[in-house]
Write an enzyme that holds these catalytic residues in place. Structure first.
Site, PDB file in Angstrom:
ATOM      1  N   HIS A   1      48.563  45.424  44.960  1.00  0.00           N
ATOM      2  CA  HIS A   1      48.903  44.141  45.600  1.00  0.00           C
ATOM      3  C   HIS A   1      49.275  44.758  47.181  1.00  0.00           C
ATOM      4  CE1 HIS A   1      48.316  41.309  42.552  1.00  0.00           C
ATOM      5  NE2 HIS A   1      49.044  42.020  41.584  1.00  0.00           N
TER       6      HIS A   1
ATOM      7  N   ASN B   1      39.286  39.989  36.343  1.00  0.00           N
ATOM      8  CA  ASN B   1      39.943  38.901  36.949  1.00  0.00           C
ATOM      9  C   ASN B   1      40.099  39.173  38.577  1.00  0.00           C
ATOM     10  OD1 ASN B   1      41.651  41.140  37.219  1.00  0.00           O
ATOM     11  ND2 ASN B   1      43.570  39.855  37.319  1.00  0.00           N
TER      12      ASN B   1
ATOM     13  N   HIS C   1      45.232  39.027  26.772  1.00  0.00           N
ATOM     14  CA  HIS C   1      46.650  39.182  27.513  1.00  0.00           C
ATOM     15  C   HIS C   1      47.560  38.235  26.930  1.00  0.00           C
ATOM     16  CE1 HIS C   1      49.065  39.713  31.335  1.00  0.00           C
ATOM     17  NE2 HIS C   1      49.719  38.558  30.682  1.00  0.00           N
TER      18      HIS C   1
ATOM     19  N   ASP D   1      47.095  49.797  33.462  1.00  0.00           N
ATOM     20  CA  ASP D   1      46.881  48.282  34.081  1.00  0.00           C
ATOM     21  C   ASP D   1      47.361  48.508  35.606  1.00  0.00           C
ATOM     22  OD1 ASP D   1      47.281  45.586  34.341  1.00  0.00           O
ATOM     23  OD2 ASP D   1      48.990  45.229  33.267  1.00  0.00           O
TER      24      ASP D   1
ATOM     25  N   ARG E   1      39.901  45.050  42.121  1.00  0.00           N
ATOM     26  CA  ARG E   1      39.799  44.018  43.106  1.00  0.00           C
ATOM     27  C   ARG E   1      38.412  43.731  43.682  1.00  0.00           C
ATOM     28  NH1 ARG E   1      44.153  42.444  40.370  1.00  0.00           N
ATOM     29  NH2 ARG E   1      46.160  43.036  40.900  1.00  0.00           N
TER      30      ARG E   1
ATOM     31  N   ASP F   1      42.244  39.048  31.082  1.00  0.00           N
ATOM     32  CA  ASP F   1      43.487  39.679  31.548  1.00  0.00           C
ATOM     33  C   ASP F   1      44.085  39.204  32.752  1.00  0.00           C
ATOM     34  OD1 ASP F   1      45.255  41.940  30.750  1.00  0.00           O
ATOM     35  OD2 ASP F   1      45.134  42.499  32.943  1.00  0.00           O
TER      36      ASP F   1
ATOM     37  N   HIS G   1      42.643  47.233  37.495  1.00  0.00           N
ATOM     38  CA  HIS G   1      42.030  46.241  38.332  1.00  0.00           C
ATOM     39  C   HIS G   1      41.835  46.888  39.651  1.00  0.00           C
ATOM     40  CE1 HIS G   1      44.050  42.985  35.620  1.00  0.00           C
ATOM     41  NE2 HIS G   1      44.914  44.079  35.422  1.00  0.00           N
TER      42      HIS G   1
HETATM   43  O1  DOR Z   1      51.191  42.566  36.205  1.00  0.00           O
HETATM   44  C1  DOR Z   1      49.866  42.275  35.903  1.00  0.00           C
HETATM   45  N1  DOR Z   1      49.102  42.408  36.852  1.00  0.00           N
HETATM   46  N2  DOR Z   1      49.564  42.077  34.686  1.00  0.00           N
HETATM   47  C2  DOR Z   1      48.263  41.692  34.561  1.00  0.00           C
HETATM   48  O2  DOR Z   1      48.006  41.281  33.540  1.00  0.00           O
HETATM   49  C3  DOR Z   1      47.457  41.355  35.620  1.00  0.00           C
HETATM   50  C4  DOR Z   1      47.678  42.214  36.754  1.00  0.00           C
HETATM   51  C5  DOR Z   1      46.991  41.504  38.222  1.00  0.00           C
HETATM   52  O3  DOR Z   1      45.779  41.564  37.948  1.00  0.00           O
HETATM   53  O4  DOR Z   1      47.683  41.964  38.936  1.00  0.00           O
END
Ligand code: DOR
Length: 430
Positions: A315, A101, A185, A311, A71, A158, A69
């Protein structure tokens, strides 16, 4: 970490060349000319070539992470395509698939084109995965054909499951026409409710709301059945439970189009690690019991798992410093991947280097329909050089992502990436 342009001629000297495509391992040199493979094994490179000493190191294909991801667009404060690329290079990844996403989600041909155009400016190869449904709402299927034409490699919502079985059925039927993977997912929302972790003894001790393993395995079972019915290519991401593995094991005997990935964190941790209340261990699907962890490791050894995918889910510190109930799901994983799986699979479970490398190179490339013969003459050099024996501790200096949400900080790792070569550049990692 230092990134520099490759000289016209460069020789990776005296390494162990591990070729996961031809299944060979031999000592020798690799000659790269103008960023392309010139020869592998015994070489005759010009005297003026730059020499890189690879004694005691393994030279192999660049790693490919099919699940990250980044972002961008929307939350570039957490990660963007450039910073994500740096994290990838530090982890030995020359190629990454990015999940859709984002904000807004990558659910149209135009947004796929945006990622493709932006990735041209990045130091690794980035392949966008497009949404299965518009706005990830789980209702209306996206224009898959047009998105593939712009460069999407697969489809996934996902972060969110396709709850409606009819929609999943339609998505698989539609994708069958293009023969590309659908990646669901698998966490049934109705069973997950507000589960923050795996339901079991540990969640009871901690007093945290939790969801049972069948949250995943029920939906995996449904997806396996639908894949069988439609003939489509189903890729099961981040499988986390023994029950899911059992379903997959049985169905793989009947259907050779099913593929499966596991993450380094589901291999490394068990729910007992959550006694620390480290919110970096809050992930979806959750970290499960020691028995589930063992089932995943055994499934790798028995060839039921096709690949390892990180994955990588960045954050902010502010978000992750909140209490367990409000922190978002996810951890970063690109930089720590190789050392973590080296520790679990090679050091603790005696797997061989070749089997591990296949899970990070040829297998994921096969799933996504990419060229897997990366030592053939004339192909762009996409190489990783690593020290298989080095024991080290993962720390903040190893992180190049914009985010630092890693439960691997302070953990012992085995095996370390030293250099990553891709797009005509060589990155040296301290
Ligand atoms: O822990 C996760 N974070 N699982 C996911 O499938 C999405 C991801 C996210 O986008 O933060």
């Amino acid at each position: 970490m230092n990134i520099s342009k490759l000289k016209k001629n460069i020789v990776l000297k005296n390494g162990t060349i591990l070729d996961p495509y031809n299944n060979t391992e031999k000592k020798g040199d690799v000659h790269i000319e103008n960023g392309k493979i010139k020869s592998v094994g015994k070489i005759s490179a010009p005297k003026t070539s730059e020499i890189i000493d690879c004694k005691d190191l393994i030279i192999t294909h660049g790693f490919f992470d099919i699940h990250a991801h980044f972002r961008e667009p929307g939350r570039e404060d957490k990660e963007d395509l450039n910073s994500g690329s740096l994290a990838a290079l530090a982890g030995g990844f020359t190629r990454v698939c990015t999940m859709p996403n984002t904000d807004p989600p990558i659910d149209s041909p135009e947004s796929i084109r945006y990622i493709i155009d932006r990735s041209e400016e990045c130091p690794i190869h980035i392949h966008p995965i497009g949404c299965i449904t518009k706005s990830q709402e789980g209702k209306e299927i996206t224009e898959m054909g047009a998105m593939l034409a712009e460069g999407a490699l697969a489809f996934s919502d996902d972060g969110l499951p396709i709850n409606d079985s009819g929609v999943m059925y339609n998505a698989l039927e539609y994708s069958y026409m293009f023969d590309v993977p659908i990646i669901n997912h698998a966490e049934d929302d109705c069973l997950k409710r507000h589960g923050l972790m795996h339901e079991g003894k540990v969640s009871t001790h901690l007093g945290l709301s939790a969801s049972p393993d069948i949250t995943e395995s029920n939906m995996v079972f449904r997806d396996l059945e639908l894949a069988m019915l439609t003939g489509a290519r189903l890729h099961v991401p981040h499988v986390s439970s023994a029950k899911s593995i059992n379903h997959i094991k049985l169905m793989k005997k009947k259907n050779d189009k099913i593929t499966v990935e596991v993450t380094p964190h589901h291999l490394f941790f068990s729910d007992e690690d959550l006694y620390t209340f480290d919110t970096n261990l809050k992930v979806a699907p959750p970290i499960r019991t020691k028995e589930d962890r063992k089932a995943i490791i055994d499934a790798i050894k028995n060839g039921i798992i096709d690949c390892i995918a990180t994955d990588h889910a960045p954050h902010t510190i502010e978000e992750k410093e909140g209490t367990f109930d409000i922190a978002p799901f996810g951890m970063i994983g690109l930089e720590s991947c190789f050392g973590a799986v080296g520790k679990v699979l090679i050091n603790d479970n005696k797997m061989d280097q070749m089997s591990l490398v296949k899970l990070l190179t040829v297998n994921p490339r096969k799933i996504m329909g990419l060229d897997q013969d990366l030592f053939k003459e004339g192909i762009e050099a996409e190489i990783v050089i690593y020290d298989p024996k080095l024991e080290w501790k993962f720390s903040l200096e190893n992180i190049f992502s914009k985010s630092q949400n890693s439960p691997f900080l302070g953990r012992e790792m085995k095996g370390k990436v030293k250099s990553t070569i891709v797009k005509g550049y060589i990155t040296s990692i301290d």
